[in-house]
Scaffold this motif. Structure first.
Motif, PDB file in Angstrom:
ATOM      1  N   ALA A   1     105.383  -8.149  97.859  1.00 37.87           N
ATOM      2  CA  ALA A   1     105.620  -9.219  98.836  1.00 37.87           C
ATOM      3  C   ALA A   1     105.209  -8.770 100.236  1.00 37.87           C
ATOM      4  O   ALA A   1     104.592  -9.537 100.990  1.00 37.87           O
ATOM      5  CB  ALA A   1     107.090  -9.631  98.815  1.00 37.87           C
ATOM      6  N   LEU A   2     105.528  -7.563 100.589  1.00 37.75           N
ATOM      7  CA  LEU A   2     105.144  -7.050 101.907  1.00 37.75           C
ATOM      8  C   LEU A   2     103.630  -6.959 102.048  1.00 37.75           C
ATOM      9  O   LEU A   2     103.074  -7.275 103.101  1.00 37.75           O
ATOM     10  CB  LEU A   2     105.793  -5.683 102.164  1.00 37.75           C
TER      11      LEU A   2
ATOM     12  N   PRO B   1     111.847  -1.535  95.502  1.00 38.50           N
ATOM     13  CA  PRO B   1     111.359  -2.171  94.273  1.00 38.50           C
ATOM     14  C   PRO B   1     109.908  -2.636  94.406  1.00 38.50           C
ATOM     15  O   PRO B   1     109.449  -3.011  95.495  1.00 38.50           O
ATOM     16  CB  PRO B   1     112.288  -3.369  94.083  1.00 38.50           C
ATOM     17  N   ALA B   2     109.198  -2.624  93.280  1.00 38.12           N
ATOM     18  CA  ALA B   2     107.777  -2.990  93.266  1.00 38.12           C
ATOM     19  C   ALA B   2     107.559  -4.412  93.773  1.00 38.12           C
ATOM     20  O   ALA B   2     106.599  -4.679  94.504  1.00 38.12           O
ATOM     21  CB  ALA B   2     107.211  -2.828  91.859  1.00 38.12           C
ATOM     22  N   TYR B   3     108.446  -5.348  93.435  1.00 37.08           N
ATOM     23  CA  TYR B   3     108.251  -6.732  93.864  1.00 37.08           C
ATOM     24  C   TYR B   3     108.361  -6.860  95.384  1.00 37.08           C
ATOM     25  O   TYR B   3     107.689  -7.688  95.995  1.00 37.08           O
ATOM     26  CB  TYR B   3     109.206  -7.695  93.151  1.00 37.08           C
TER      27      TYR B   3
END
Length: 125
Positions: free
Chosen positions: A109-110, A103-105
């Motif tokens: 975050a990474l 997922p994009a989120y």
């Protein structure tokens, strides 16, 4: 020890073929080639059956590579190639499941974590 892992993999493949529901019990071997293991541990074999199963494998003490093809009970052509080495078993085939995309989120975050490294912990004196 690695040779035993290869032997186990080969035996499991043969057992899997023998137990599969879509195997015609009256199938005949159309072609069979077998080059026995040489002094360095290199080997190679291949076979094809009358019901369309094709299997080939070659290996040495450093690893194994192989491929198989057959038609599934649903009529789908299955083609699988694989390698096995000290890193493990690596199958490749269009019929194998693939993980969902990240997922994009999670990617954001990474990236944030990568671009904002934490300060090293200081010891109490």
């Amino acid at each position: 020890m690695y040779k035993y892992a290869i032997l186990q993999l080969f035996c499991l493949a043969l057992i899997g073929f023998a137990c599969a529901d879509n195997i015609n019990k009256d199938a005949q071997i159309r072609s069979f080639q077998n080059e026995a293991s040489d002094a360095e541990g290199n080997y190679q074999f291949a076979y094809e059956t009358s019901n369309g199963i094709q299997y080939q494998e070659a290996g040495n003490p450093n690893g194994v590579r192989g491929a198989l093809a057959y038609v599934s009970p649903e009529g789908e052509q299955i083609s699988l190639s694989y390698t096995a080495d000290e890193e493990g078993y690596h199958p490749v085939g269009d019929h194998l499941p693939t993980p969902p995309p990240v997922p994009a989120y999670v990617l954001r975050a990474l990236e944030y974590i990568r671009s904002h490294p934490s300060a090293p912990a200081q010891k109490d004196q």
